[in-house]
Design a protein around this motif. Structure first.
Motif, PDB file in Angstrom:
ATOM      1  N   LEU A   1      48.715  67.664 -11.682  1.00 25.81           N
ATOM      2  CA  LEU A   1      47.631  67.378 -11.563  1.00 25.81           C
ATOM      3  C   LEU A   1      47.012  68.733 -11.213  1.00 25.81           C
ATOM      4  CD1 LEU A   1      47.848  63.933  -9.384  1.00 25.81           C
ATOM      5  CD2 LEU A   1      47.384  64.285 -11.979  1.00 25.81           C
ATOM      6  N   PHE A   2      45.709  68.764 -12.101  1.00 26.77           N
ATOM      7  CA  PHE A   2      44.804  70.171 -11.975  1.00 26.77           C
ATOM      8  C   PHE A   2      43.422  69.927 -12.108  1.00 26.77           C
ATOM      9  CE2 PHE A   2      42.696  73.695 -13.921  1.00 26.77           C
ATOM     10  CZ  PHE A   2      43.362  74.829 -13.256  1.00 26.77           C
ATOM     11  N   ARG A   3      42.621  70.221 -11.372  1.00 23.21           N
ATOM     12  CA  ARG A   3      41.260  70.255 -11.448  1.00 23.21           C
ATOM     13  C   ARG A   3      40.694  71.303 -10.910  1.00 23.21           C
ATOM     14  NH1 ARG A   3      39.524  65.425  -8.661  1.00 23.21           N
ATOM     15  NH2 ARG A   3      38.902  64.482 -10.971  1.00 23.21           N
ATOM     16  N   GLY A   4      40.037  71.979 -11.895  1.00 18.92           N
ATOM     17  CA  GLY A   4      39.691  73.501 -11.568  1.00 18.92           C
ATOM     18  C   GLY A   4      38.902  74.189 -12.745  1.00 18.92           C
ATOM     19  N   VAL A   5      38.968  75.516 -12.887  1.00 20.78           N
ATOM     20  CA  VAL A   5      38.620  76.090 -13.674  1.00 20.78           C
ATOM     21  C   VAL A   5      39.430  76.822 -14.584  1.00 20.78           C
ATOM     22  CG1 VAL A   5      36.440  76.825 -12.404  1.00 20.78           C
ATOM     23  CG2 VAL A   5      38.341  78.367 -12.262  1.00 20.78           C
ATOM     24  N   ALA A   6      38.876  77.120 -15.881  1.00 18.27           N
ATOM     25  CA  ALA A   6      39.874  77.744 -16.882  1.00 18.27           C
ATOM     26  C   ALA A   6      40.096  79.104 -16.857  1.00 18.27           C
ATOM     27  CB  ALA A   6      39.397  77.265 -18.588  1.00 18.27           C
ATOM     28  N   HIS A   7      41.184  79.782 -17.235  1.00 16.44           N
ATOM     29  CA  HIS A   7      40.989  81.198 -17.206  1.00 16.44           C
ATOM     30  C   HIS A   7      41.837  81.817 -18.638  1.00 16.44           C
ATOM     31  CE1 HIS A   7      44.854  80.636 -14.844  1.00 16.44           C
ATOM     32  NE2 HIS A   7      45.073  81.494 -15.532  1.00 16.44           N
ATOM     33  N   SER A   8      41.633  82.753 -19.222  1.00 12.78           N
ATOM     34  CA  SER A   8      42.163  83.477 -20.213  1.00 12.78           C
ATOM     35  C   SER A   8      43.029  84.766 -20.037  1.00 12.78           C
ATOM     36  CB  SER A   8      41.341  83.461 -21.552  1.00 12.78           C
ATOM     37  OG  SER A   8      40.380  84.603 -20.994  1.00 12.78           O
ATOM     38  N   LEU A   9      44.070  84.967 -20.636  1.00 14.85           N
ATOM     39  CA  LEU A   9      44.648  86.240 -20.386  1.00 14.85           C
ATOM     40  C   LEU A   9      44.160  87.526 -21.077  1.00 14.85           C
ATOM     41  CD1 LEU A   9      48.258  84.668 -20.182  1.00 14.85           C
ATOM     42  CD2 LEU A   9      46.594  84.646 -18.544  1.00 14.85           C
ATOM     43  N   ASN A  10      44.284  88.535 -20.653  1.00 16.04           N
ATOM     44  CA  ASN A  10      43.937  89.999 -21.390  1.00 16.04           C
ATOM     45  C   ASN A  10      45.046  89.965 -22.335  1.00 16.04           C
ATOM     46  OD1 ASN A  10      43.410  92.331 -22.252  1.00 16.04           O
ATOM     47  ND2 ASN A  10      42.819  93.063 -20.350  1.00 16.04           N
ATOM     48  N   PRO A  11      44.730  90.252 -23.696  1.00 11.71           N
ATOM     49  CA  PRO A  11      45.762  90.281 -24.663  1.00 11.71           C
ATOM     50  C   PRO A  11      46.219  91.594 -24.774  1.00 11.71           C
ATOM     51  CG  PRO A  11      43.681  90.293 -25.728  1.00 11.71           C
ATOM     52  CD  PRO A  11      43.448  89.930 -24.365  1.00 11.71           C
ATOM     53  N   THR A  12      45.650  92.448 -24.060  1.00 17.20           N
ATOM     54  CA  THR A  12      46.601  94.204 -23.973  1.00 17.20           C
ATOM     55  C   THR A  12      47.211  94.182 -23.015  1.00 17.20           C
ATOM     56  OG1 THR A  12      44.644  94.932 -22.610  1.00 17.20           O
ATOM     57  CG2 THR A  12      44.312  95.001 -25.111  1.00 17.20           C
ATOM     58  N   ASN A  13      47.287  93.063 -21.895  1.00 17.64           N
ATOM     59  CA  ASN A  13      48.090  93.139 -20.939  1.00 17.64           C
ATOM     60  C   ASN A  13      49.413  92.177 -20.921  1.00 17.64           C
ATOM     61  OD1 ASN A  13      49.389  93.026 -18.255  1.00 17.64           O
ATOM     62  ND2 ASN A  13      47.545  92.940 -17.110  1.00 17.64           N
ATOM     63  N   ASN A  14      50.560  92.830 -21.417  1.00 17.31           N
ATOM     64  CA  ASN A  14      51.793  92.185 -21.633  1.00 17.31           C
ATOM     65  C   ASN A  14      52.578  91.836 -20.463  1.00 17.31           C
ATOM     66  OD1 ASN A  14      52.561  94.819 -20.896  1.00 17.31           O
ATOM     67  ND2 ASN A  14      53.764  95.273 -22.718  1.00 17.31           N
ATOM     68  N   LEU A  15      51.819  92.010 -19.123  1.00 18.23           N
ATOM     69  CA  LEU A  15      52.668  91.821 -17.813  1.00 18.23           C
ATOM     70  C   LEU A  15      52.147  90.567 -17.321  1.00 18.23           C
ATOM     71  CD1 LEU A  15      52.029  95.241 -16.158  1.00 18.23           C
ATOM     72  CD2 LEU A  15      54.181  94.408 -17.368  1.00 18.23           C
ATOM     73  N   VAL A  16      51.364  89.691 -17.861  1.00 18.53           N
ATOM     74  CA  VAL A  16      50.889  88.531 -17.456  1.00 18.53           C
ATOM     75  C   VAL A  16      51.187  87.329 -18.279  1.00 18.53           C
ATOM     76  CG1 VAL A  16      48.548  88.635 -18.658  1.00 18.53           C
ATOM     77  CG2 VAL A  16      48.828  87.386 -16.602  1.00 18.53           C
ATOM     78  N   LEU A  17      51.557  86.326 -17.692  1.00 20.62           N
ATOM     79  CA  LEU A  17      52.157  85.047 -18.582  1.00 20.62           C
ATOM     80  C   LEU A  17      51.611  83.960 -17.966  1.00 20.62           C
ATOM     81  CD1 LEU A  17      54.649  84.252 -20.360  1.00 20.62           C
ATOM     82  CD2 LEU A  17      55.919  84.171 -18.020  1.00 20.62           C
ATOM     83  N   LYS A  18      51.435  82.903 -19.243  1.00 18.80           N
ATOM     84  CA  LYS A  18      51.040  81.450 -18.988  1.00 18.80           C
ATOM     85  C   LYS A  18      52.053  80.638 -18.100  1.00 18.80           C
ATOM     86  CE  LYS A  18      47.631  81.329 -22.470  1.00 18.80           C
ATOM     87  NZ  LYS A  18      47.460  80.311 -23.788  1.00 18.80           N
ATOM     88  N   VAL A  19      52.038  80.161 -17.164  1.00 16.54           N
ATOM     89  CA  VAL A  19      53.008  79.190 -16.475  1.00 16.54           C
ATOM     90  C   VAL A  19      52.810  77.800 -16.796  1.00 16.54           C
ATOM     91  CG1 VAL A  19      54.027  78.522 -14.203  1.00 16.54           C
ATOM     92  CG2 VAL A  19      53.811  80.875 -14.741  1.00 16.54           C
ATOM     93  N   LEU A  20      51.411  77.551 -16.528  1.00 14.06           N
ATOM     94  CA  LEU A  20      50.810  76.017 -16.743  1.00 14.06           C
ATOM     95  C   LEU A  20      49.565  76.169 -17.625  1.00 14.06           C
ATOM     96  CD1 LEU A  20      51.233  73.251 -16.145  1.00 14.06           C
ATOM     97  CD2 LEU A  20      49.586  73.329 -14.178  1.00 14.06           C
TER      98      LEU A  20
ATOM     99  N   VAL B   1      43.588  88.553 -15.641  1.00 14.67           N
ATOM    100  CA  VAL B   1      43.341  87.019 -15.925  1.00 14.67           C
ATOM    101  C   VAL B   1      41.737  87.120 -15.879  1.00 14.67           C
ATOM    102  CG1 VAL B   1      43.052  84.868 -14.799  1.00 14.67           C
ATOM    103  CG2 VAL B   1      45.238  85.999 -14.868  1.00 14.67           C
ATOM    104  N   ASP B   2      41.118  86.262 -16.867  1.00  8.06           N
ATOM    105  CA  ASP B   2      39.619  86.295 -16.918  1.00  8.06           C
ATOM    106  C   ASP B   2      39.203  84.888 -16.846  1.00  8.06           C
ATOM    107  OD1 ASP B   2      36.931  86.802 -17.204  1.00  8.06           O
ATOM    108  OD2 ASP B   2      37.179  87.372 -19.407  1.00  8.06           O
TER     109      ASP B   2
END
Length: 435
Positions: free
Chosen positions: A181-200, A133-134
């Motif tokens: 409700l969400f107030r905070g910072v954004a992040h992106s996922l490493n495209p080479t990592n197939n273990l991480v998943l967006k939940v929201l 996560v970046d």
């Protein structure tokens, strides 16, 4: 006094292994969790979330992130089975804790909840980066959305998000009706990592920027590429939740009403509490946790497992798979569990039938190839722990006395042989006795 100190040391040595092995496959929820805070006030401002964990039997140990006595393990044994880091601004952990020890903690099969906000330090960003996560490089940036915001918000940074992962295993079977409700910072996922998943996920109109200044260049993170909350399940089945908002877990947002801009629906309570509760059940293995028994195989009509099979043997195979329901082990029911009969590549691939009582079974014929094979069950499904089971078994060819006396496919050759003998006999008789 000296004897008393020795007694305490001995008792500690005996108790530490018991504490370190509090998590077990047979009882996934019997666990101790370390909660790191950068401010003691978080214990009260986020009390609802912590209370739900305690009500489900978790033993929470609250400590400040800069506590000089911080340690995840002692004498080579882990003291905790889960870690919650609600200390986004911490530049350096106290004691023996650092980013490497947290990575080792996850590598050992234990679970982590990490939450950041606009004050996220390089330490927190580095831990998230290890998990694929970046976070946005701009430390002043927040998620802004001019179409999917809460109507109670003036600067459009209080996001009313409803783009949730479609998985009953991760978020439960009860649908989350109200926006989160969400107030905070954004992040992106490493495209080479197939273990991480967006939940929201953010909506297509969202972007990451400093809300107090005008945009001088296009934002780096925009639209659905922005993840608000992500999860990762490692190959050792350790689970990680990473959120870009610490406020998302607060009592204020848990109790807050919400109405999404452009929507006539108004909710008295946001979906935050349900979302955080269900997500915590998943990350701490209260749901989606599978265990399998040993692989059982034998020849058809027999019950004992042989030491070796012969080519073209008919065999039966079975394996028991159970799912943790939060309180007890229940039979796992699915129609996509497969077994491979494997040697360098799968010679047989069969989908297992189930009796809906946790037992999966099938039967097949051993291929006409001898060598060292493996029964392999490798099961990966969204939200569930990964199962990887194998058992080795050799396969031999026919012995010299096990072949059929007369092979049906050789009947034409048998006929040709006897026809030749009969023809030679007739020819000899005619040649010798005919004038």
């Amino acid at each position: 006094m000296m004897n008393l100190s020795r007694s305490v040391a001995l008792i500690s040595l005996f108790l530490l292994p018991l504490l370190s092995f509090s998590f077990s496959v047979d009882n996934p929820t019997d666990r101790r969790v370390l909660v790191l805070l950068d401010d003691v006030s978080l214990k009260s401002s986020h009390s609802i979330f912590f209370t739900t964990l305690k009500s489900r039997g978790f033993d929470l140990d609250f400590k400040l992130a800069d506590d000089s006595k911080l340690a995840l393990q002692r004498y080579g044994q882990y003291l905790y089975d889960g870690l919650i880091v609600f200390a986004p601004s911490t530049e350096r952990f106290g004691g023996s804790l650092d980013s490497k020890s947290i990575a080792d903690f996850v590598d050992s099969g234990r679970d982590l909840i990490l939450s950041a906000d606009t004050s996220a330090s390089d330490l927190i960003r580095g831990i998230a980066l290890e998990c694929g996560v970046d976070f946005d490089e701009d430390s002043s940036a927040m998620v802004i959305d001019h179409s999917s915001f809460s109507v109670s918000d003036g600067d459009h940074t209080l996001i009313a998000a409803d783009d949730l992962v479609k998985s009953d295993v991760i978020l439960g079977k009860t649908k989350i009706e109200a926006p989160v409700l969400f107030r905070g910072v954004a992040h992106s996922l490493n495209p080479t990592n197939n273990l991480v998943l967006k939940v929201l996920s953010a909506s297509p109109s969202a972007y990451s920027a400093n809300p107090s200044s005008k945009l001088s260049s296009p934002p780096q993170l925009t639209g659905s590429a922005i993840s608000l909350v992500s999860v990762m399940q490692a190959r050792n089945n350790a689970r990680v939740v990473i959120s870009g908002s610490l406020q998302m877990f607060s009592d204020r947002l848990f109790r807050s009403g919400v109405q999404k801009a452009g929507s006539p629906n108004k909710y008295e309570k946001s979906g935050n509490e349900q979302f955080a509760t269900e997500l915590s059940k998943w990350v701490f293995h209260e749901r989606g946790h599978l265990k399998a028994g040993s692989l059982v195989h034998h020849r058809v009509g027999e019950t004992d497992e042989p030491a070796i099979y012969r080519i073209k043997d008919d065999l039966e195979f079975s394996v028991e798979i159970l799912e943790w329901s939060g309180k007890s082990w229940e039979p796992y029911v699915a129609d996509d569990v497969q077994v491979q009969f494997y040697m360098m590549s799968p010679y047989v691939l069969k989908t297992l039938s189930t009796d809906k009582k946790g037992m999966f079974h099938t039967s097949f014929k051993v291929p006409d190839v001898y060598g060292v094979f493996q029964f392999k069950v490798e099961y990966e499904k969204l939200g569930y722990t990964t199962l990887s089971l194998s058992k080795q078994i050799p396969v031999r060819p026919y012995r010299h006395n096990e072949y059929e006396r007369f092979i049906p496919t050789a009947y034409p050759y048998y006929g040709a042989c006897f026809t030749t003998m009969a023809g030679f006999f007739v020819f000899s008789f005619v040649y010798l006795y005919h004038k």
